[in-house]
Design an enzyme around this catalytic site. Structure first.
Site, PDB file in Angstrom:
ATOM      1  CG  HIS A   1      54.682  -3.894  29.091  1.00 44.70           C
ATOM      2  ND1 HIS A   1      55.631  -4.479  28.280  1.00 44.70           N
ATOM      3  CD2 HIS A   1      53.556  -4.646  28.951  1.00 44.70           C
ATOM      4  CE1 HIS A   1      55.104  -5.539  27.693  1.00 44.70           C
ATOM      5  NE2 HIS A   1      53.843  -5.655  28.081  1.00 44.70           N
TER       6      HIS A   1
ATOM      7  CG  ASP B   1      57.991 -14.980  30.452  1.00 45.15           C
ATOM      8  OD1 ASP B   1      56.842 -15.402  30.635  1.00 45.15           O
ATOM      9  OD2 ASP B   1      58.308 -14.268  29.491  1.00 45.15           O
TER      10      ASP B   1
ATOM     11  NE  ARG C   1      51.311 -18.337  28.809  1.00 47.05           N
ATOM     12  CZ  ARG C   1      51.500 -17.014  28.815  1.00 47.05           C
ATOM     13  NH1 ARG C   1      52.651 -16.491  29.189  1.00 47.05           N
ATOM     14  NH2 ARG C   1      50.525 -16.217  28.449  1.00 47.05           N
TER      15      ARG C   1
ATOM     16  CB  SER D   1      54.196 -13.843  30.914  1.00 45.97           C
ATOM     17  OG  SER D   1      54.958 -13.544  29.791  1.00 45.97           O
TER      18      SER D   1
ATOM     19  CE  LYS E   1      58.308 -11.033  29.510  1.00 44.36           C
ATOM     20  NZ  LYS E   1      57.667 -11.567  28.324  1.00 44.36           N
TER      21      LYS E   1
HETATM   22  N1  URA Z   1      53.517 -10.597  26.445  1.00 37.93           N
HETATM   23  C1  URA Z   1      54.281 -11.323  27.287  1.00 37.93           C
HETATM   24  O1  URA Z   1      55.420 -10.981  27.564  1.00 37.93           O
HETATM   25  N2  URA Z   1      53.746 -12.426  27.818  1.00 37.93           N
HETATM   26  C2  URA Z   1      52.486 -12.845  27.588  1.00 37.93           C
HETATM   27  O2  URA Z   1      52.060 -13.845  28.111  1.00 37.93           O
HETATM   28  C3  URA Z   1      51.721 -12.072  26.700  1.00 37.93           C
HETATM   29  C4  URA Z   1      52.257 -10.948  26.138  1.00 37.93           C
END
Ligand code: URA
Length: 413
Positions: free
Chosen positions: A73, A151, A158, A173, A177
């Site tokens: 990621h 999320d 947010r 967050s 995932k």
């Molecule tokens: N990418 C995400 O998936 N979440 C965040 O809070 C910031 C970047």
């Protein structure tokens, strides 16, 4: 200090509509202002994972052996198309990559937007399809969909309460995932600099450390590279232009920095997956990574025999004098690409696949007066003036080459 039970309750109740937006906003603001303890972040992340399904592909076999399930990621950069050449390199080395991926928002591009510029490519894959692709092809790139639904809801809140830029909320967050997608090891590319989510090295280092701990605490060995994001990566920023550059890399060419970062991350992924005796660079030289990319794209409906889209209108920026290309500000180029239509301002908006910026002269390259330094592409030429204004001041031609900062800053974990 939030108890485990309080965290579990609030995430579940908010996801299922039993906590009011105002109350969750207040909690997010408290977290934004006060931070979280390591134990709170671990529990918050676990509760977000539990809000949806956690994929498990450990039963899948190839040639009688369990799949070497590994993913990466990136916290998001400018010209950051690395996933596109990286996945096939890792596949060709024997890894299997389940990749939940995202669409871009604001100045950072999303891998799905780039890949969807290939005619026919689809990232809407069912779980059965993901399993089948992992077994038969070696990778699947899919929209996060139902993974960590908490999320999606919390991220939207947010966004409108200005609590996105909170380290515990960013780390949980991202990792909710990534830990739900079924990889057995993770490699993170945490960006540092002007074009990164977090601009300073101490902040990025702290984000990397927090995410590495979250991965390890959830049974997924995780490591991170801290990498420079002051300059754009490579010579292309946008959607289809980045796919075109990735194809150059898979053909054994492409810009040095894109190749170097692809191979650095591939080396980490292959090692994390426990694969020995392979050199990722061989897969670019011998064409095996390109073969894997073609197989992956075909499995997801993409047709690489069709031309990639290119914006119907082009504008150029030319050199005012002879000299050497100075530093290029990643953020200026990202904003220009966004203004051209390559990115979106609101979730769900369409993007222009053919919009973007080509960088003809990279920092340190010689420049002659009048030659083209940047090409801008869009289908809506009235966007050119805003894009040119963003590029203005983001580059300069000087007398000598600027300092060349290292691409790889450090390794965490
Ligand atoms: N990418 C995400 O998936 N979440 C965040 O809070 C910031 C970047």
């Amino acid at each position: 200090m939030l108890s485990d039970a309080a965290i579990d309750w609030v995430i579940d109740a908010y996801t299922n509509g039993r906590v009011a937006e105002e109350q969750m906003s207040a909690l997010l603001m408290a977290i934004f202002l006060r931070g979280m303890t390591p134990a709170e972040i671990v529990r918050w992340t676990a509760a977000m994972i539990t809000s949806g399904e956690r994929f498990d592909f450990t039963d899948l076999r190839r040639d009688g052996r369990p799949l070497a399930l590994v993913d990466k990621h990136s916290t998001g950069g400018v010209g950051d198309k690395i996933t596109i050449p990286l996945l096939p390199v890792v596949m060709a080395c024997g890894g299997a990559v389940p990749q939940a991926s995202g669409r871009g928002l604001g100045h950072t591009g999303g891998t799905l937007d780039k890949l969807e510029s290939i005619p026919g490519f689809s990232a809407e894959l069912s779980k059965d399809r993901i399993r089948q692709q992992l077994r038969d092809v070696g990778a699947a790139i899919f929209a996060a969909g139902e993974l960590a639904p908490a999320d999606r809801k919390i991220y939207a809140l947010r966004d409108i309460t200005s609590t996105v830029d909170s380290l515990p909320l960013i780390a949980s967050s991202i990792m909710s995932k990534k830990l739900a997608e079924g990889a057995r090891a993770l490699v993170l590319d945490v960006k540092v600099g002007r074009g990164a989510f977090l601009k300073t090295e101490p902040e990025s280092r702290e984000l990397a450390r927090t995410m590495v701990e979250l991965g390890n605490a959830n049974g997924v060995p995780t490591r991170a590279l801290l990498t420079d994001m002051n300059r754009p990566l490579g010579r292309a920023v946008g959607n289809a232009v980045e796919v075109a550059e990735s194809l150059e890399v898979l053909s054994g060419g492409g810009p040095d920095d894109v190749v170097a970062l692809t191979l650095a991350l591939a080396t980490e992924m292959v090692d994390a997956a426990g694969i020995d005796g392979v050199d990722p660079a061989d897969t670019l030289r011998d064409g095996s990574a390109m073969d894997r990319f073609r197989a992956l794209v075909a499995a997801q409906g993409g047709d690489l025999s069709q031309p990639l889209p290119v914006g119907s209108a082009r504008e150029t920026v030319t050199a005012p004098r002879d000299g050497v290309m100075g530093d290029i500000d990643a953020m200026g180029v990202a904003m220009a690409a966004w203004r051209l239509g390559a990115g979106r301002a609101q979730p769900g908006e369409p993007v222009q696949f053919g919009a973007g910026v080509r960088i003809h002269r990279r920092p340190g390259e010689p420049v002659s007066a009048g030659e083209t330094l940047f090409s801008l592409y869009t289908d809506t030429p009235d966007r050119f003036s805003a894009a040119l204004a963003e590029l203005d001041g983001a580059w300069a031609v000087g007398e000598s080459a600027p300092a060349d900062p290292p691409l790889l800053i450090d390794r965490v974990g």
